[in-house]
Design a protein around this motif. Structure first.
Motif, PDB file in Angstrom:
ATOM      1  N   GLU A  86      -3.803  10.104  -1.644  1.00  0.00           N
ATOM      2  CA  GLU A  86      -3.983   9.227  -2.799  1.00  0.00           C
ATOM      3  C   GLU A  86      -3.242   7.931  -2.486  1.00  0.00           C
ATOM      4  O   GLU A  86      -2.231   7.961  -1.770  1.00  0.00           O
ATOM      5  CB  GLU A  86      -3.392   9.865  -4.055  1.00  0.00           C
ATOM      6  N   ALA A  87      -3.719   6.818  -3.032  1.00  0.00           N
ATOM      7  CA  ALA A  87      -3.059   5.547  -2.730  1.00  0.00           C
ATOM      8  C   ALA A  87      -3.118   4.590  -3.900  1.00  0.00           C
ATOM      9  O   ALA A  87      -4.073   4.594  -4.681  1.00  0.00           O
ATOM     10  CB  ALA A  87      -3.694   4.898  -1.500  1.00  0.00           C
ATOM     11  N   GLU A  88      -2.042   3.786  -3.978  1.00  0.00           N
ATOM     12  CA  GLU A  88      -1.989   2.665  -4.919  1.00  0.00           C
ATOM     13  C   GLU A  88      -1.880   1.412  -4.064  1.00  0.00           C
ATOM     14  O   GLU A  88      -1.010   1.328  -3.185  1.00  0.00           O
ATOM     15  CB  GLU A  88      -0.759   2.787  -5.812  1.00  0.00           C
ATOM     16  N   CYS A  89      -2.737   0.469  -4.333  1.00  0.00           N
ATOM     17  CA  CYS A  89      -2.848  -0.689  -3.453  1.00  0.00           C
ATOM     18  C   CYS A  89      -2.711  -1.961  -4.289  1.00  0.00           C
ATOM     19  O   CYS A  89      -3.545  -2.228  -5.163  1.00  0.00           O
ATOM     20  CB  CYS A  89      -4.223  -0.627  -2.778  1.00  0.00           C
TER      21      CYS A  89
ATOM     22  N   VAL B 156      -3.954  -7.740  -8.140  1.00  0.00           N
ATOM     23  CA  VAL B 156      -5.074  -6.835  -8.427  1.00  0.00           C
ATOM     24  C   VAL B 156      -4.649  -5.445  -7.957  1.00  0.00           C
ATOM     25  O   VAL B 156      -4.320  -5.259  -6.780  1.00  0.00           O
ATOM     26  CB  VAL B 156      -6.357  -7.284  -7.684  1.00  0.00           C
ATOM     27  N   MET B 157      -4.624  -4.488  -8.870  1.00  0.00           N
ATOM     28  CA  MET B 157      -4.195  -3.124  -8.510  1.00  0.00           C
ATOM     29  C   MET B 157      -5.431  -2.243  -8.332  1.00  0.00           C
ATOM     30  O   MET B 157      -6.297  -2.187  -9.213  1.00  0.00           O
ATOM     31  CB  MET B 157      -3.298  -2.558  -9.615  1.00  0.00           C
TER      32      MET B 157
ATOM     33  N   LEU C 150       0.860  -1.188   0.000  1.00  0.00           N
ATOM     34  CA  LEU C 150       0.000   0.000   0.000  1.00  0.00           C
ATOM     35  C   LEU C 150       0.888   1.227   0.000  1.00  0.00           C
ATOM     36  O   LEU C 150       1.689   1.424   0.916  1.00  0.00           O
ATOM     37  CB  LEU C 150      -0.904  -0.004   1.246  1.00  0.00           C
ATOM     38  N   ASN C 151       0.736   2.044  -1.027  1.00  0.00           N
ATOM     39  CA  ASN C 151       1.570   3.236  -1.157  1.00  0.00           C
ATOM     40  C   ASN C 151       0.666   4.465  -1.023  1.00  0.00           C
ATOM     41  O   ASN C 151      -0.175   4.714  -1.884  1.00  0.00           O
ATOM     42  CB  ASN C 151       2.243   3.195  -2.538  1.00  0.00           C
ATOM     43  N   VAL C 152       0.821   5.181   0.085  1.00  0.00           N
ATOM     44  CA  VAL C 152      -0.064   6.318   0.362  1.00  0.00           C
ATOM     45  C   VAL C 152       0.715   7.628   0.226  1.00  0.00           C
ATOM     46  O   VAL C 152       1.791   7.779   0.806  1.00  0.00           O
ATOM     47  CB  VAL C 152      -0.661   6.241   1.794  1.00  0.00           C
TER      48      VAL C 152
END
Ligand SMILES: CCCCCCCCCCCCCC(=O)SCCNC(=O)CCNC(=O)[C@H](O)C(C)(C)COP(=O)(O)OP(=O)(O)OC[C@H]1O[C@@H](n2cnc3c(N)ncnc32)[C@H](O)[C@@H]1OP(=O)(O)O
Length: 162
Positions: A151-154, A136-137, A108-110
């Motif tokens: 914002e986040a990339e998970c 799964v992104m 998890l990149n926040v």
């Protein structure tokens, strides 16, 4: 022998907040999908930590209205970064589950874009961006009006056998 003192602690609850959705959003029953797995963020709907309600739009994207209560405080008057990350973890992981992928969050990149004031109702929006093999992104953001708080990339990984 020293006497034990019983202290009475009074916890006053914050007043109710409006977690209503946008026109066209359908309430999403997360516990019926994932049981009590969401207690950390969603477990006390009237408490002073988080208050959360999930919805899906006509395109099945998952949205949440979240209230960050006084118990999520980090910088004075504002939400703790870990509280923001916890909301992202839950909401974006749940978005993958709601799209039919039984997953846990692998990465998890926040990005924290603005300090998030306490006792404010904000919106989380999510998109399942891709699904390749077990990966799964999901992307998401927390915002209110024009202000983006995070914002986040998970990266979610499907769990075999689920
Ligand atoms: C159990 C039931 C739960 C019910 C939950 C209800 C949920 C509720 C809603 C959710 C809300 C809460 C949500 C939560 O809070 S979930 C709780 C927080 N997350 C965890 O505790 C997860 C802990 N980690 C693990 O269990 C394992 O490491 C997982 C299962 C993730 C992978 O271990 P596994 O041994 O199975 O697989 P693998 O290692 O062969 O990897 C497979 C592929 O994935 C790639 N990869 C893996 N990790 C990373 C990474 N960090 N960055 C980049 N890539 C990564 C890897 O390179 C490989 O790619 P490739 O080489 O094939 O190309």
């Amino acid at each position: 022998m020293p006497k034990t003192k019983t202290e009475r602690v009074t916890i006053s609850l914050c007043p109710p907040v409006d977690l209503g959705g946008e026109p066209g959003w359908i309430p999403f029953d997360a516990p019926s999908l994932v049981g009590e797995s969401l207690r950390f963020v969603s477990g006390e709907p009237d408490g002073n930590r988080f208050r959360a309600r999930y919805y899906r739009d006509a395109e099945q994207h998952l949205h949440a209205r979240i209230w960050f209560g006084p118990e999520t405080e980090g910088p004075p008057g504002h939400a703790h970064g870990g509280a923001v990350a916890a909301v992202m973890d839950e909401a974006l992981g749940l978005a993958a589950w709601a799209a039919g992928y039984p997953i846990v969050v692998g990465n998890l990149n926040v990005s924290f874009r603005n300090m998030l004031p306490l006792q404010k109702v904000v919106t989380v929006e999510s998109r399942v961006i891709s699904a390749e093999g077990r990966k799964v992104m999901v992307h998401g953001r927390i915002f209110s009006g024009e202000t983006v708080y995070a914002e986040a990339e998970c990266l979610c990984i499907t769990i075999p056998g689920k």
